[in-house]
Write an enzyme that holds these catalytic residues in place. Structure first.
Site, mmCIF file in Angstrom:
data_model
loop_
_atom_site.group_PDB
_atom_site.id
_atom_site.type_symbol
_atom_site.label_atom_id
_atom_site.label_comp_id
_atom_site.label_asym_id
_atom_site.label_seq_id
_atom_site.Cartn_x
_atom_site.Cartn_y
_atom_site.Cartn_z
ATOM 1 C CE1 TYR A 142 78.238 38.851 8.925
ATOM 2 C CE2 TYR A 142 80.054 40.204 8.827
ATOM 3 C CZ TYR A 142 78.420 40.140 9.126
ATOM 4 O OH TYR A 142 77.858 41.249 9.007
ATOM 5 C CE LYS A 191 69.370 39.029 21.682
ATOM 6 N NZ LYS A 191 68.507 40.029 22.422
ATOM 7 C CG ASP A 224 68.839 43.491 22.332
ATOM 8 O OD1 ASP A 224 69.801 43.405 23.143
ATOM 9 O OD2 ASP A 224 68.008 42.973 22.651
ATOM 10 C CG ASP A 248 79.424 44.356 8.935
ATOM 11 O OD1 ASP A 248 79.515 45.633 8.657
ATOM 12 O OD2 ASP A 248 78.816 43.533 8.255
ATOM 13 C CG ASP A 252 78.234 50.688 8.360
ATOM 14 O OD1 ASP A 252 79.601 50.904 8.425
ATOM 15 O OD2 ASP A 252 77.811 49.982 7.250
#
Ligand code: NAD
Length: 357
Positions: A142, A191, A224, A248, A252
């Site tokens: 970001y 990852k 994942d 992020d 959620d």
């Protein structure tokens, strides 16, 4: 002990839910022999109306002089069409920057007595769930280099995921501080099977924990797989540390497991003990001023402040137990109301929780 708490009530339901949290903190102070001094400062739309600025200097100074900060919420229809730079939400971004906060802690807690509100099967969540996601907030993709251009395949665009050892170590420290107060287990999400930045993340988390927090057991989970496990078996997790983008998305997803936005708190911390504690929901202008908002998220945010900024672990637990008892007795605000339960308003819910401390 005396603690100075800056309160940024904000807009909409902000003042109502902050008043509820203050009521509970006052009861904690009385019961455990602390003194909490509350100073209120403007932020968001109400600050724009009075000062023409969503984050006046007075508010920044007040927060930096405090031991910690409690925030309600900002925003509302009235300010929706202002230019981006003087929108209420800009006040939030600026206060995080002024306080040099680089972590975001989002506990997704599903209380046993509200298990039926979860979109997941009852058998999966019947014993309650609490996943605390510690998200790196100021680095990664970001904030990395980005750009666009035109090539053989037409227009293209790119972003960069980049982390330094120092950035990974400081977010790991925040997660470890939490893990030592809880189950001494930490899940690190990355990852690393594909990304070089994730390989550095994994190596740094392990080295940092082995050196500084050897009592913590660290487990790696690929992002994942984590996304699957949150819906398959959410109660296996406790404290989770991850990068900005993965945090992020996963926070959620985890929040959805709980089924109610009015029950979730969050905090942001940096190098000092001073943090910013707030509910994850917004200012709910549709229900503001009607004494029907759920104050529990803000009360939990205040409880997190006691635990993470002031090291008052017993007092934190007392608030959690009081909330549990009030829910077990069948009291509900409108947003979590079920058949056969007793509906109460924002003020009454806070009073009931304070009474149970
Ligand atoms: P919201 O979270 O304010 O409301 C979404 C829905 O949830 C509404 O129906 C609301 O009534 C309900 N709700 C939220 N909190 C509740 C509570 N404590 N008790 C009962 N019901 C509750 O999101 P929104 O409607 O998208 O945004 C409203 C305003 O809040 C906007 O101006 C937005 O920019 C702002 N906002 C602020 C923050 C913040 O201050 N951190 C976060 C998100 C949105």
């Amino acid at each position: 002990m005396k603690y100075n708490i800056a309160v940024l009530d904000g807009d909409g339901i902000g003042p109502e839910i902050c008043a509820g949290a203050i009521k509970v903190l006052e009861k904690v102070a009385q019961k455990y022999g602390h003194e909490f001094a509350f100073s209120h400062y403007p932020i968001g739309g109400c600050a724009i109306d009075t000062f023409g600025d969503p984050l006046p200097q007075e508010t920044i100074d007040g927060c930096l002089a405090s031991d910690s900060v409690l925030l309600g919420a900002v925003g509302g229809y009235k300010w929706d069409n202002l230019p981006v730079d003087i929108r209420p939400e800009k006040g939030l971004l600026r206060i995080r920057k002024a306080m040099e906060l680089y972590s975001n802690i989002r506990p997704a807690k599903l209380w046993k007595s509200l298990a039926k509100a979860s979109p997941l099967k009852y058998e999966l969540v019947k014993d309650g769930v609490e996943i605390i996601i510690v998200r790196e907030l100021t680095g990664g993709i970001y904030f990395g280099e980005r750009g666009s251009g035109t090539g053989d395949m037409g227009d293209f665009a790119w972003d960069t995921e980049k982390y330094s050892v120092k950035e990974i170590e400081r977010i790991t420290r925040i997660a470890c501080e939490l893990a030592v107060k809880r189950g001494k287990k930490l899940v690190s999400v990355d990852k690393a099977n594909v990304l070089e930045s994730s390989r550095l993340w994994r190596k740094t988390v392990h080295e940092y924990c082995a050196k500084n927090y050897p009592q913590i057991e660290v487990q790696d989970v690929l992002v994942d797989n984590m996304a699957m496990q949150i819906v398959k078996n959410p109660s296996q997790f406790d404290v989770v540390v991850t990068s900005n983008i993965f945090g992020d998305i996963l926070s959620d997803e985890a929040a959805q497991v709980t089924g109610s936005i009015g029950m979730l708190a969050s905090s942001s911390l940096g190098d000092t003990k001073r943090g910013l504690y707030e509910p994850i929901h917004g200012s709910a202008p549709d229900i503001a001023g009607r004494d029907i908002a759920n104050p529990i998220a803000t009360i939990l945010a205040a409880a997190m402040m006691l635990r993470d900024s002031f090291d008052l672990v017993k007092e934190y637990a007392a608030i959690e137990i009081a909330i549990q008892k009030v829910l077990d007795e069948g009291y509900r605000t409108a947003d979590i109301m079920e058949d056969g339960k007793t509906q109460v308003g924002c003020r009454k819910m806070a009073e009931l929780i304070a009474e149970h401390i």
